[in-house]
Design a protein around this motif. Structure first.
Motif, PDB file in Angstrom:
ATOM      1  N   VAL A   1       0.870  -1.174   0.000  1.00 24.83           N
ATOM      2  CA  VAL A   1       0.000   0.000   0.000  1.00 24.83           C
ATOM      3  C   VAL A   1       0.906   1.224   0.000  1.00 24.83           C
ATOM      4  O   VAL A   1       1.796   1.346   0.843  1.00 24.83           O
ATOM      5  CB  VAL A   1      -0.934   0.028   1.240  1.00 24.83           C
ATOM      6  CG1 VAL A   1      -1.756   1.293   1.269  1.00 24.83           C
ATOM      7  CG2 VAL A   1      -1.836  -1.198   1.258  1.00 24.83           C
TER       8      VAL A   1
ATOM      9  N   VAL B   1       1.072   5.428   0.102  1.00 21.43           N
ATOM     10  CA  VAL B   1       0.319   6.612   0.492  1.00 21.43           C
ATOM     11  C   VAL B   1       1.189   7.837   0.246  1.00 21.43           C
ATOM     12  O   VAL B   1       2.339   7.891   0.693  1.00 21.43           O
ATOM     13  CB  VAL B   1      -0.085   6.543   1.987  1.00 21.43           C
ATOM     14  CG1 VAL B   1      -0.857   7.773   2.394  1.00 21.43           C
ATOM     15  CG2 VAL B   1      -0.899   5.280   2.265  1.00 21.43           C
TER      16      VAL B   1
ATOM     17  N   LEU C   1      -4.278   7.894  -0.816  1.00 14.37           N
ATOM     18  CA  LEU C   1      -3.909   6.585  -1.312  1.00 14.37           C
ATOM     19  C   LEU C   1      -3.410   6.687  -2.752  1.00 14.37           C
ATOM     20  O   LEU C   1      -4.074   7.250  -3.610  1.00 14.37           O
ATOM     21  CB  LEU C   1      -5.128   5.651  -1.244  1.00 14.37           C
ATOM     22  CG  LEU C   1      -4.903   4.199  -1.609  1.00 14.37           C
ATOM     23  CD1 LEU C   1      -4.008   3.513  -0.581  1.00 14.37           C
ATOM     24  CD2 LEU C   1      -6.233   3.484  -1.714  1.00 14.37           C
TER      25      LEU C   1
ATOM     26  N   ARG D   1      -1.628   3.733  -4.183  1.00 18.09           N
ATOM     27  CA  ARG D   1      -1.820   2.358  -4.629  1.00 18.09           C
ATOM     28  C   ARG D   1      -2.217   1.525  -3.427  1.00 18.09           C
ATOM     29  O   ARG D   1      -1.535   1.550  -2.407  1.00 18.09           O
ATOM     30  CB  ARG D   1      -0.526   1.819  -5.223  1.00 18.09           C
ATOM     31  CG  ARG D   1      -0.607   0.388  -5.678  1.00 18.09           C
ATOM     32  CD  ARG D   1       0.719  -0.077  -6.233  1.00 18.09           C
ATOM     33  NE  ARG D   1       0.640  -1.489  -6.564  1.00 18.09           N
ATOM     34  CZ  ARG D   1       1.694  -2.252  -6.700  1.00 18.09           C
ATOM     35  NH1 ARG D   1       2.896  -1.753  -6.528  1.00 18.09           N
ATOM     36  NH2 ARG D   1       1.553  -3.510  -7.006  1.00 18.09           N
ATOM     37  N   GLY D   2      -3.324   0.815  -3.548  1.00 11.91           N
ATOM     38  CA  GLY D   2      -3.795   0.003  -2.438  1.00 11.91           C
ATOM     39  C   GLY D   2      -4.014  -1.430  -2.852  1.00 11.91           C
ATOM     40  O   GLY D   2      -3.842  -1.804  -4.012  1.00 11.91           O
TER      41      GLY D   2
ATOM     42  N   ASP E   1      -9.634  -4.749  -1.078  1.00 13.74           N
ATOM     43  CA  ASP E   1      -9.124  -3.879  -0.020  1.00 13.74           C
ATOM     44  C   ASP E   1      -8.702  -4.635   1.249  1.00 13.74           C
ATOM     45  O   ASP E   1      -7.740  -4.259   1.894  1.00 13.74           O
ATOM     46  CB  ASP E   1     -10.228  -2.857   0.304  1.00 13.74           C
ATOM     47  CG  ASP E   1      -9.816  -1.855   1.349  1.00 13.74           C
ATOM     48  OD1 ASP E   1      -9.314  -2.254   2.412  1.00 13.74           O
ATOM     49  OD2 ASP E   1     -10.005  -0.662   1.111  1.00 13.74           O
TER      50      ASP E   1
ATOM     51  N   ASN F   1      -6.591  -0.466   3.352  1.00 16.53           N
ATOM     52  CA  ASN F   1      -6.201   0.755   2.640  1.00 16.53           C
ATOM     53  C   ASN F   1      -6.451   2.007   3.476  1.00 16.53           C
ATOM     54  O   ASN F   1      -5.551   2.834   3.654  1.00 16.53           O
ATOM     55  CB  ASN F   1      -6.913   0.849   1.301  1.00 16.53           C
ATOM     56  CG  ASN F   1      -6.442  -0.212   0.317  1.00 16.53           C
ATOM     57  OD1 ASN F   1      -5.353  -0.743   0.431  1.00 16.53           O
ATOM     58  ND2 ASN F   1      -7.283  -0.533  -0.641  1.00 16.53           N
TER      59      ASN F   1
ATOM     60  N   CYS G   1      -4.180   2.482   6.518  1.00 13.56           N
ATOM     61  CA  CYS G   1      -2.827   2.913   6.126  1.00 13.56           C
ATOM     62  C   CYS G   1      -2.780   4.414   5.889  1.00 13.56           C
ATOM     63  O   CYS G   1      -1.838   5.098   6.301  1.00 13.56           O
ATOM     64  CB  CYS G   1      -2.368   2.158   4.883  1.00 13.56           C
ATOM     65  SG  CYS G   1      -1.949   0.428   5.180  1.00 13.56           S
TER      66      CYS G   1
END
Length: 66
Positions: A2, A4, A19, A21-22, A26, A30, A33
């Motif tokens: 993940v 951020v 975000l 890339r998660g 999920d 996500n 994070c």
């Protein structure tokens, strides 16, 4: 993984997190994070001897499953 994106102010406090890339699906990780990144404290960037706002990417490596 993940990722951020975090912007921190001239005092090192995270002022924005989003975000990049998660996980998909999920698995409910996500958003936590992103929230964790918002609570982080960073060493501010320095330009010409003055603290400045900076952007960076925080990566979380997670293992999901048994």
């Amino acid at each position: 993984m993940v990722n951020v994106s975090v912007t921190s102010d001239d005092k090192g406090q995270a002022s924005n997190a989003s975000l990049v890339r998660g996980l998909s699906p999920d698995y409910g990780v996500n958003l936590p994070c992103v929230e964790a990144a918002r609570k982080m404290k960073f060493t501010p960037g320095i330009k010409d001897g003055v603290p400045v706002k900076t952007s960076k990417t925080v990566s979380y490596s997670l293992r999901v499953g048994a």
